[in-house]
Design an enzyme around this catalytic site. Structure first.
Site, PDB file in Angstrom:
ATOM      1  N   SER A 107       1.031  -1.202   0.035  1.00 12.82           N
ATOM      2  CA  SER A 107      -0.089  -0.453   0.195  1.00 12.82           C
ATOM      3  C   SER A 107       0.708   1.340  -0.264  1.00 12.82           C
ATOM      4  CB  SER A 107      -1.111   0.104   1.521  1.00 12.82           C
ATOM      5  OG  SER A 107      -1.863   1.166   1.370  1.00 12.82           O
ATOM      6  N   HIS A 108       0.945   2.374   1.069  1.00 16.79           N
ATOM      7  CA  HIS A 108       1.434   3.548   1.168  1.00 16.79           C
ATOM      8  C   HIS A 108       3.042   3.156   1.837  1.00 16.79           C
ATOM      9  CE1 HIS A 108      -1.233   2.369   4.748  1.00 16.79           C
ATOM     10  NE2 HIS A 108      -0.285   3.180   5.639  1.00 16.79           N
TER      11      HIS A 108
ATOM     12  N   ASP B 259      -2.851   7.100  -3.590  1.00 14.58           N
ATOM     13  CA  ASP B 259      -1.609   5.850  -2.434  1.00 14.58           C
ATOM     14  C   ASP B 259      -1.245   4.754  -3.376  1.00 14.58           C
ATOM     15  OD1 ASP B 259      -3.822   4.051  -2.695  1.00 14.58           O
ATOM     16  OD2 ASP B 259      -2.690   2.705  -0.805  1.00 14.58           O
TER      17      ASP B 259
ATOM     18  N   ASP C 220      -0.706   1.798  -3.966  1.00 11.03           N
ATOM     19  CA  ASP C 220      -1.339   0.621  -5.042  1.00 11.03           C
ATOM     20  C   ASP C 220      -2.620   1.279  -5.425  1.00 11.03           C
ATOM     21  OD1 ASP C 220      -2.385   0.758  -2.031  1.00 11.03           O
ATOM     22  OD2 ASP C 220      -3.382  -1.578  -2.213  1.00 11.03           O
TER      23      ASP C 220
ATOM     24  N   ASP D 145      -5.503   2.317  -3.785  1.00 15.36           N
ATOM     25  CA  ASP D 145      -6.972   2.420  -3.375  1.00 15.36           C
ATOM     26  C   ASP D 145      -7.808   3.004  -2.306  1.00 15.36           C
ATOM     27  OD1 ASP D 145      -4.948   1.218  -0.872  1.00 15.36           O
ATOM     28  OD2 ASP D 145      -6.285  -1.211  -1.078  1.00 15.36           O
ATOM     29  N   ARG D 146      -6.143   4.101  -1.711  1.00 17.27           N
ATOM     30  CA  ARG D 146      -6.821   5.128  -1.614  1.00 17.27           C
ATOM     31  C   ARG D 146      -7.347   6.094  -1.762  1.00 17.27           C
ATOM     32  NH1 ARG D 146      -3.404   4.776   4.953  1.00 17.27           N
ATOM     33  NH2 ARG D 146      -4.073   2.039   5.143  1.00 17.27           N
TER      34      ARG D 146
ATOM     35  N   THR E  56     -11.507  -2.070  12.163  1.00 12.28           N
ATOM     36  CA  THR E  56     -10.864  -2.190  10.491  1.00 12.28           C
ATOM     37  C   THR E  56     -10.878  -3.572   9.789  1.00 12.28           C
ATOM     38  OG1 THR E  56     -10.503  -0.046  12.078  1.00 12.28           O
ATOM     39  CG2 THR E  56      -8.772  -0.941  10.849  1.00 12.28           C
TER      40      THR E  56
ATOM     41  N   LYS F  30     -12.071  -0.903  -1.646  1.00 11.79           N
ATOM     42  CA  LYS F  30     -11.401   0.243  -1.383  1.00 11.79           C
ATOM     43  C   LYS F  30     -10.758   0.976  -3.114  1.00 11.79           C
ATOM     44  CE  LYS F  30      -7.746   0.769   1.600  1.00 11.79           C
ATOM     45  NZ  LYS F  30      -7.787   0.225   3.072  1.00 11.79           N
TER      46      LYS F  30
ATOM     47  N   ARG G  82      -3.402   4.014  17.222  1.00 17.93           N
ATOM     48  CA  ARG G  82      -3.765   4.708  16.881  1.00 17.93           C
ATOM     49  C   ARG G  82      -4.290   5.496  17.303  1.00 17.93           C
ATOM     50  NH1 ARG G  82      -1.957   4.377  11.948  1.00 17.93           N
ATOM     51  NH2 ARG G  82      -1.871   2.269  10.917  1.00 17.93           N
TER      52      ARG G  82
END
Ligand code: G1P
Ligand code: ZN
Length: 543
Positions: A113-114, A277, A279, A281-282, A344, A376, A496
């Protein structure tokens, strides 16, 4: 085709997290590490080795190497056909769509991802099912179990596949088909949104910037935003995918997409800004002088999506992850839509999507999507906003003011404490967990606790239970504090802290989010002892 069986001993650390197995590239580069995990997936799949499987990734360092290994292993494990994105590229949502569109049995998505890329960065791999959605928790546990008893893997002795050209390559009846990574996806977007209407918005002098952050969405944005919708080429920023994401951290948020944010907040900012991002998806949504929080974006889409042709018949229901703000719930309530709260991680939405119970869902972590895929989808969200702006002909700021005056506003922020020693992060969690039972009814600096628990999810579709999904302190409809540990990090533990505060009075809709949330951050710190146990006086990242 010669098939080789390689004897191995199992790696103990191959349990997938929130979104597949993510590790440092160096970990994946250990001899047999990738192969063992891939074999564990093949062993755990009920359909084991038939038909077609898809492979693609976000283009990060090690993507091409891993793809060659995956293709040779798919051949050895009995697949007849592998589909792979040209140059090894497929954004996560495009891969999810392609699995379904080509009737594949599933797909390997190579992405972290990111997370930063390059030889010192991260790599990741996850398996998506024939539906296009991520393997469920019980399936990833089955994969982990297989990885723990692995004694061999199978790989075919075939030459490297040429990934640069669309077309078919055959090896003794085994076929590798290199596909255009953008085409099917672009067609899908065209079926959901009113491209003519968006084109006319573009012609009206509307200005936009899209930041691909040197990652996978550059080619998608060029095809759709520039070639199909008529945005000038200069609308695209950082649109050539790079193996190391140019040393950046392609996470579209206020911290990592700061150059775009600064541009949008500047005196001559464009009308609209978006970013995606690593990949794809964001998404991040911005207007001139305004940042739209992901929770607000989700709520605005819930209230407006029926303006887009693909959603003309309305939504069947909506869902958000538990830490995502409750702006969505208010819209759902007014529109009489079922609204679900899930743990999540995108995979928890998939049962609801498959069962037709929801058609829109999202997470605070800059993830939004609909029932068009089972992931997403960053560009989808950006196109949904462009379509909404073209239908309503208001600015982003006007859309938000209108929304808040109808539904009220949720001030929201997430505070991340990164790379903590695992025991420190656990101590913080345990400190709060130990008090949950006696918090209800207490007044904390003027906020009255109505409930406090460790979130447990009962999946209404398959009846499964997922416990320990985050500690929450609820102050009625007014506010919430949530604390959980990240399941995607690759270095130490990340804590988080999610803060949410609701205001509906007309004169309280334009306050400073940080000062609105400060009292909640103080309460969280007092109860959970965050600074005391971690030694950090403030979070590393606020989004
Ligand atoms: C994070 C986000 C979560 C998202 C996941 C994958 O997971 O918080 O919403 O689904 O990345 O993109 P976490 O690190 O919090 O477990
Ligand atoms: Zn991503």
């Amino acid at each position: 085709m010669r098939i080789i069986e390689v004897p191995v001993s199992a790696f103990p650390d191959q349990r997938p997290g929130t979104a597949g197995l993510r590790k440092k590239v160096k970990v994946f580069q250990q001899p047999h590490y990738l192969e063992c995990f891939v074999q564990a997936i093949f062993d755990a799949l009920p359909e084991r080795g038939t038909g077609c499987v898809l492979v693609g990734g976000d283009g990060r360092y090690y993507n091409r190497t891993a793809i060659q290994t995956l293709i040779a292993m798919a051949a050895a494990n009995g697949y007849q056909r592998v589909l792979v994105g040209r140059d090894g590229l497929l954004s996560t949502p495009a891969a999810s769509h392609a699995i379904q569109a080509h009737g594949a049995n599933g797909g390997f998505l190579l992405t972290a991802s990111h997370n930063p890329a390059g030889p010192q960065g991260d790599f990741g791999i996850k398996y998506n099912l024939a539906s296009g959605g991520q393997a469920s928790e019980s399936q990833t546990e089955a994969i982990f179990a297989c990885s723990q008893k692995l004694t061999r893997y199978r790989i075919a002795d075939i030459p490297n596949v040429n990934l640069d050209k669309v077309g078919i390559q055959s090896f003794d009846g085994f076929r590798v088909e290199v596909i255009d990574p953008v085409e099917d996806y672009a067609r899908l977007m065209q079926s959901l949104f009113d491209f003519d209407r968006i084109r006319s918005l573009m012609r009206s002098g509307f200005s936009l910037r899209f930041d691909a952050m040197h990652a996978v969405t550059g080619p998608y944005a060029r095809r759709i935003l520039v070639e199909q919708l008529g945005a000038p080429e200069a609308s695209l920023l950082n649109a050539t995918p790079r193996e190391d994401f140019a040393g950046g951290h392609p996470d579209p948020n206020l911290v990592h997409a700061k150059p775009l944010v600064d541009l949008m907040m500047g005196p001559n900012g464009p009308d609209f800004g978006g970013a995606s991002d690593g990949d794809g998806d964001r998404n991040m949504i911005l207007g001139r002088g305004i940042f739209v929080t992901p929770g607000d974006s989700l709520a605005v889409l819930a209230a407006n999506l029926q303006l887009s042709p693909g959603y003309r018949d309305g939504l069947s229901g909506v869902a958000r992850s538990m830490p995502t703000c409750r702006a969505l719930d208010i819209v759902a309530d007014q529109l009489k839509l079922p609204c679900y709260e899930t743990p999540t991680g995108w995979r928890f939405f998939c049962n609801l999507l498959d069962a037709g119970r929801i058609s829109l869902c999202g997470e605070e972590s800059f993830g939004t999507s609909s029932n068009h895929v089972r992931e997403k989808d960053g560009l989808w969200a950006i196109l949904a906003w462009l379509d909404l702006l073209s239908a309503r002909r208001l600015s982003v700021a006007e859309i938000m003011q209108d929304h808040w005056s109808r539904f009220g506003r949720h001030y929201y922020a997430r505070h991340d404490y990164e790379e903590l020693p695992a025991d420190q992060a656990k101590t913080v969690m345990n400190t709060l967990r130990g008090q949950l039972g006696r918090l209800a009814g207490q007044d904390l600096s003027g906020f009255c606790v109505t409930a406090a628990d460790d979130f447990n999810y009962h999946d209404p579709v398959d009846g499964s239970e997922s416990s320990g999904q985050g500690l929450r302190i609820v102050f009625g409809d007014t506010a919430r504090i949530i604390l959980r540990l990240s399941g995607t990090g690759t270095a130490g533990a990340t804590l988080r802290l999610y803060l949410e505060r609701y205001e509906s009075a007309a004169d309280r809709l334009a306050l400073d989010p940080a000062s609105q949330l400060m009292p909640l951050a103080k309460i969280a710190d007092e109860i959970a002892g965050i600074s005391m146990h971690t030694g950090k006086q403030s979070p590393d990242v606020v989004t």
